[in-house]
Design a protein around this motif. Structure first.
Motif, mmCIF file in Angstrom:
data_model
loop_
_atom_site.group_PDB
_atom_site.id
_atom_site.type_symbol
_atom_site.label_atom_id
_atom_site.label_comp_id
_atom_site.label_asym_id
_atom_site.label_seq_id
_atom_site.Cartn_x
_atom_site.Cartn_y
_atom_site.Cartn_z
ATOM 1 N N TYR A 48 65.851 17.904 84.963
ATOM 2 C CA TYR A 48 66.891 17.915 83.890
ATOM 3 C C TYR A 48 67.216 19.230 83.633
ATOM 4 C CZ TYR A 48 69.456 17.368 79.457
ATOM 5 O OH TYR A 48 70.577 17.403 78.456
ATOM 6 N N ASN A 52 71.064 20.829 84.354
ATOM 7 C CA ASN A 52 71.903 21.358 83.192
ATOM 8 C C ASN A 52 72.316 22.742 83.241
ATOM 9 O OD1 ASN A 52 72.732 20.251 80.672
ATOM 10 N ND2 ASN A 52 71.515 21.751 79.715
ATOM 11 N N ARG A 117 72.372 12.601 80.400
ATOM 12 C CA ARG A 117 72.644 13.073 79.275
ATOM 13 C C ARG A 117 73.298 12.031 78.245
ATOM 14 N NH1 ARG A 117 76.435 17.971 81.286
ATOM 15 N NH2 ARG A 117 74.857 19.683 81.217
ATOM 16 N N ARG A 121 71.546 11.396 74.529
ATOM 17 C CA ARG A 121 72.378 11.373 73.355
ATOM 18 C C ARG A 121 72.411 10.127 72.385
ATOM 19 N NH1 ARG A 121 76.236 13.986 76.775
ATOM 20 N NH2 ARG A 121 77.276 11.868 77.079
#
Length: 167
Positions: A48, A52, A117, A121
């Protein structure tokens, strides 16, 4: 840089802080803060963070990626290999120096990162559902500041203002 705890603040508060950070680290590792739904726990922390970083900063070489993340080049190489194998990251030639390799997020990697993501979230929204917007902002600001301080401590001679934002 040794500090007298009386100059930092109440030792009871600092004991509580260190305990809560330890509990957070354990809970985060247990859940990987992976999100909700089918995407939950489907991407490890290293993948991740690498995806990212490539998404936010664009294509770069292994050394630049390692430097931006504050880790060793050999670690990046080892962590990127499965991402290349699964088609999430592409290795391409550097546009100015064909001998150099540049890593970039593939379209598949970009789509996968957005799935993760979105799931994360949603998890953050659920965990802070009863928080006021100002509390979310304050927590985010303090956690970012805390992460920068940790990063600066791990990189002697670098101020926290020089550290990349947590990703």
């Amino acid at each position: 840089m040794s500090m007298d705890m009386t100059t930092v603040g109440d030792t009871g508060l600092l004991d509580t802080l260190q305990h809560e950070v330890a509990v957070f680290a354990r809970r985060a590792e247990q859940t990987r803060l992976g999100g909700v739904g089918q995407v939950r726990n489907s991407m490890d922390r290293a993948a991740y963070l690498l995806l990212n970083r490539l998404d936010r900063e664009g294509p770069m070489g292994v050394k630049a990626l390692a430097a931006s993340m504050g880790i060793d080049s050999s670690t990046v190489t080892r962590q990127v290999a499965p991402l290349v194998d699964t088609g999430l990251v592409k290795r391409t030639s550097h546009p100015e120096d064909g001998r150099a390799v540049v890593l970039q997020l593939s379209p598949r990697g970009s789509a996968r990162l957005e799935e993760v993501r979105c799931s994360r979230r949603q998890l953050m929204a659920e965990l802070t559902d009863d928080w006021a917007p100002e509390e979310r902002e304050q927590f985010c600001a303090l956690l970012t500041r805390f992460n920068r301080a940790l990063s600066a401590r791990m990189t002697p001679g670098t101020s926290s203002a020089d550290q990349p934002t947590a990703s």
